[in-house]
Design an enzyme around this catalytic site. Structure first.
Site, PDB file in Angstrom:
ATOM      1  CE  LYS A  36      41.605  52.054  38.011  1.00 13.55           C
ATOM      2  NZ  LYS A  36      40.742  50.889  38.168  1.00 13.55           N
ATOM      3  CB  THR A  37      44.259  52.947  33.549  1.00 11.77           C
ATOM      4  OG1 THR A  37      43.074  52.380  34.101  1.00 11.77           O
ATOM      5  CG2 THR A  37      44.955  51.917  32.692  1.00 11.77           C
ATOM      6  CG  ASP A 222      43.670  48.173  38.453  1.00 12.20           C
ATOM      7  OD1 ASP A 222      43.402  49.191  39.115  1.00 12.20           O
ATOM      8  OD2 ASP A 222      43.232  47.956  37.313  1.00 12.20           O
ATOM      9  CD  GLU A 223      39.096  48.105  39.557  1.00 10.95           C
ATOM     10  OE1 GLU A 223      38.580  48.620  40.575  1.00 10.95           O
ATOM     11  OE2 GLU A 223      38.737  48.370  38.404  1.00 10.95           O
ATOM     12  CD  GLN A 253      35.181  53.112  40.963  1.00  9.06           C
ATOM     13  OE1 GLN A 253      35.001  52.466  39.946  1.00  9.06           O
ATOM     14  NE2 GLN A 253      36.077  54.082  41.040  1.00  9.06           N
ATOM     15  NE  ARG A 604      32.119  53.234  35.784  1.00 17.62           N
ATOM     16  CZ  ARG A 604      33.345  53.409  36.229  1.00 17.62           C
ATOM     17  NH1 ARG A 604      34.371  53.082  35.480  1.00 17.62           N
ATOM     18  NH2 ARG A 604      33.573  53.934  37.415  1.00 17.62           N
TER      19      ARG A 604
END
Length: 760
Positions: A36-37, A222-223, A253, A604
């Site tokens: 994503k980043t 983002d998010e 998430q 993670r």
DNA sequence: AATTCTGCGTTTTTT
DNA sequence: ACGCAGAATT
């Protein structure tokens, strides 16, 4: 040209599509570890390559860490010059930036401060006291939580007054109004206000909004699954008719529902923008197949999610290890032993390992075990450096210098260190202030006008404000560090600590020095440089933002703190019913959010995942028996591998199976604290007795001068009854101290001046 | 006035 | 167990 080649090489087809689809609304459902980043950073680089000015691009994140990471990665792609001009900011820092720039439209002064949650509580306590509301029914934290959710929904105090349906709600409405009034008076905003004020500014000043809409041609969020209503409105305001809005997120998430995040913002994006282009990123580049299978299985138990399944071309990997601990200490020992093994076998460095927990309270036991086993570690979050008393004190001085209206800070430092401005003085000033309709801060600056104030108090106040004002004049001329040094010196704060000579005072001095170091660092960076900027930076930064990947230490943090990070080795601890999922979430349908939280934790992990739970856990002062988390049952057993705790067998000396470690562990677990605490108690008594003994010995040599009691005299105490004076002596203040043996109450040490006693 | 003591509620997560 | 607020104690 070069970038184009890189895009094709580095990105998969979906990622590439997301990078290149620049015009019109776009939503990217980006599963955990799906790059994503990478997409966002390449997208920014791509826009710049297309000739878009960096000033026209905005990327909004939730944490400073995410913003910093993104900015750095863009820098690597395109070089500093351009990257620095792109607005990559958190929602809150973006809002502050806009508000400061447009301060002429605000009712707040340009030096407004940001109140943190402790400040908020202080203000709310005052509101509750002022309205004479029952402070049992209305607790500051609770009221503030409600107010926060109103703000998230853009409900003003006025709106809520109209909505209130019963006495309780009316009271809340009154508190809300008063709280806002006070914040305005103090020239301060809380975190929520930053967003609310920006939205209101855009609503009331269409021209200002237009300016920002024209400026920001391309907006990325983002998010997105964590946005709440205010943030949603803000984003939509900025995107305007142009609608070059790209949001990236993952409904699985979403873990900030408790903070007002509305998962519908992401699920309904397609309704808000019917012509939206949807891209799904489902290939995971982070984890092993085993880890991913566990994550997929778990999250599939949630209803109302966008159906999706992550896949990876990575190795199958090791099965997920599970450990059933006897108690939280045993769990900590397991984690420590496992990490030591990993490092010894050179399978990992300390910094490759992370330990996650649901609540901060769980960190202490693990920390203690790490200290015992010599494992380097770093805890993020929890009690922050800036929450220590001495740091809050010096900050309060700085804030007061920057913002004369900051009553919270004023009250904090006006008698710290003591300068004879006590509660009585403040109470009189308060009374006068409310009768004169002026603020407390304003009234205190002119103490001679306050009725019933003694000369001493007037002079003390004058001296105090002279001091503060002298610093205000310096403000721009001297560095922040210079100011801090002057404050610590001129108030006598430092010398007061130095004379104490206690370990505690030493620690405080060290902390202040550390703070001075932070300030000097800030000064030397030379950006902005004003006091207000400095204070603002502190207010918006959290511990977790200071994560240093270079340091070789195990990372300890809550799962919320871990979002957006990845580690080769992940230990997820405390998987028990009531803890994770947490009791507070068991009632309503918040269990789904807990499950998402667990999903975030699992995803993670890159290489190896450990799950642990404890049969018994010390919680709220007593030991509770626990059941394994329901999340265990939701994971297919074939991916799990129970760890047999044979490593502890050495302690007990028994030979086999599961009984052995339990015996050894229990011996260790229950034996140590029991004897430890008992010894502690005994030691406590012993010290008290010996201290009394020493005083008695000293009293023999000190001759009583102006005595009203004599040794051997019978006295009567209001509460203790009759007794005989055993010793007398003169105390440090020249007052007589007496030692009396009472018939019923026993031996007491009293101060003749205050104690309610008379000769019998 | 300041320090120590006692009883109470309390903790999910954070910009 | 802990931190806080109000009471008791010095």
């Amino acid at each position: 040209m070069e970038l184009e080649r890189e895009l094709d090489r580095e990105l998969n087809p979906q990622q590439l599509e997301a990078v290149k689809y620049t015009e019109g609304p776009l939503i990217v459902f980006a599963g955990a570890g799906s790059g994503k980043t990478k997409v966002l950073t390449y997208r920014i680089a791509h826009l710049l390559k297309l000739g878009v000015s960096p000033f026209q691009i905005m990327a909004v994140t939730f944490t400073n860490r995410a913003a910093t990471e993104m900015r750095e990665r863009v820098q690597q792609l395109v070089g500093d010059g351009q990257a620095n001009d792109v607005w990559v900011r958190t929602f809150h820092s973006m809002a502050v930036r806009i508000l400061r720039r447009e301060e002429r439209y605000l009712s707040y002064d340009r030096n407004f401060l940001i109140y943190d949650s402790a400040d908020q509580i202080t203000v709310m306590k005052q509101c509750i006291a002022e309205l004479r509301v029952d402070d049992r029914k209305f607790r500051p934290r609770g009221v503030l939580a409600e107010i926060s959710s109103f703000k998230n929904e853009l409900v003003t105090p006025k709106d809520y007054h109209g909505m209130a349906r019963n006495v309780r709600e009316e009271t809340i409405a009154d508190l809300y109004s008063l709280y806002q009034k006070k914040l305005l008076q103090h020239n301060a905003m809380d975190f929520d206000d930053l967003l609310v004020q920006t939205v209101e500014l855009f609503r009331s000043e269409p021209l200002v909004l237009e300016h920002y809409q024209r400026r920001f041609q391309y907006i990325m969020v983002d998010e997105y699954q964590d946005t709440n209503h205010v943030q949603y409105v803000l984003v939509h305001q900025l995107a305007g008719d142009k609608r070059n809005l790209c949001v990236v997120g993952d409904d699985d998430q979403s873990i900030y529902g408790w903070r007002g995040a509305d998962i519908r913002n992401i699920l309904n994006f397609e309704r808000d923008f019917p012509d939206v282009y949807v891209i799904k990123l489902e290939q995971n580049y982070r984890s092993t197949q085993c880890i991913l299978a566990v994550a997929n299985a778990l999250i599939s138990h949630n209803k109302g999610r966008k159906p999706k399944e992550l896949w990876t071309s990575n190795d199958v990997g090791d099965p997920v290890s599970c450990y059933q601990a006897l108690d939280e200490k045993d769990e900590a020992r397991f984690v420590a032993a496992e990490i030591s093994d990993l490092v010894e076998r050179e399978e990992a460095l300390y910094r490759d390992c992370a330990v996650f927990y649901r609540t901060h309270a769980q960190s202490r036991v693990i920390e203690e075990e790490f200290i015992r086993s010599g494992i380097p570690y770093r805890i993020y979050g929890g009690v922050r450096f800036y929450e220590r008393k001495e740091i809050k004190d010096i900050l309060a001085y700085l804030r007061l210098v920057a913002n004369p209206a900051d009553e919270v800070s004023l009250r904090r430092v006006i008698n710290e260190p003591r300068r004879g401005i006590g509660d009585t003085t403040i109470a009189r000033a308060e009374e006068f202030a409310s009768s004169a309709g002026r603020s407390l801060a304003a009234v205190l600056e002119h103490p001679e006008e306050i009725p019933n104030l003694g000369n001493r108090a007037v002079n003390a106040l004058k001296g105090f404000f002279q001091m503060i004002n002298s610093w205000r004049k310096l403000d721009d001329a001297v560095s922040v560090a210079g100011l801090v040094e002057r404050i610590l010196g001129e108030t006598g704060y430092l010398s007061a600590l130095e004379t104490q000579k206690t370990v505690e005072a030493e620690t405080r001095i060290e902390n202040l020095n550390e703070f001075l170091g932070v300030v000097q660092q800030y000064d030397s960076e030379g950006i902005g440089g004003t006091l207000v900027d400095f204070l603002e930076g502190l207010a918006l930064v959290t511990d977790i933002d200071n994560y240093e990947p270079g340091e070789d230490a195990v990372v300890l943090m809550t799962i919320h703190g871990a979002k957006g990070m990845e580690f080769p080795m992940v230990f997820l601890t405390g998987l028990e019913e009531g803890l994770f999922p947490h009791v507070h979430s068991l009632e309503e349908n918040e269990v789904e959010e807990e499950r998402r939280l667990c999903y975030v934790a699992i995803t993670r992990a890159k290489q190896k995942l450990y799950l642990s739970w404890a049969i018994r856990r010390f919680i709220y002062g007593n030991s509770e028996y626990k059941l394994p988390s329901r999340f265990f049952k939701e994971i297919p057993q074939e991916y799990l591998c129970p760890v047999v705790p044979d490593r502890f067998a050495g302690h007990g000396g028994h030979g086999d199976g599961s009984a052995v470690p339990s015996g050894g562990g229990q011996g260790d677990g229950s034996g140590v604290p029991a004897t430890g605490s008992q010894a502690g108690h005994n030691a406590g008594h012993a010290i008290k007795e010996s201290a009394a003994g020493e005083k008695e010995a000293a009293a023999v040599t000190a001759a009583p001068s102006q005595t009203s009691f004599q040794v051997g005299e019978t006295v009567e105490h209001k509460k203790f009854g009759k007794g005989v004076v055993m010793e007398t002596k003169t105390g440090p203040g020249g007052d007589m101290e007496i030692y009396v043996s009472f018939e019923t109450a026993g031996f007491k040490h009293l101060l003749a001046k205050y104690a309610p006693i008379k000769k019998a």
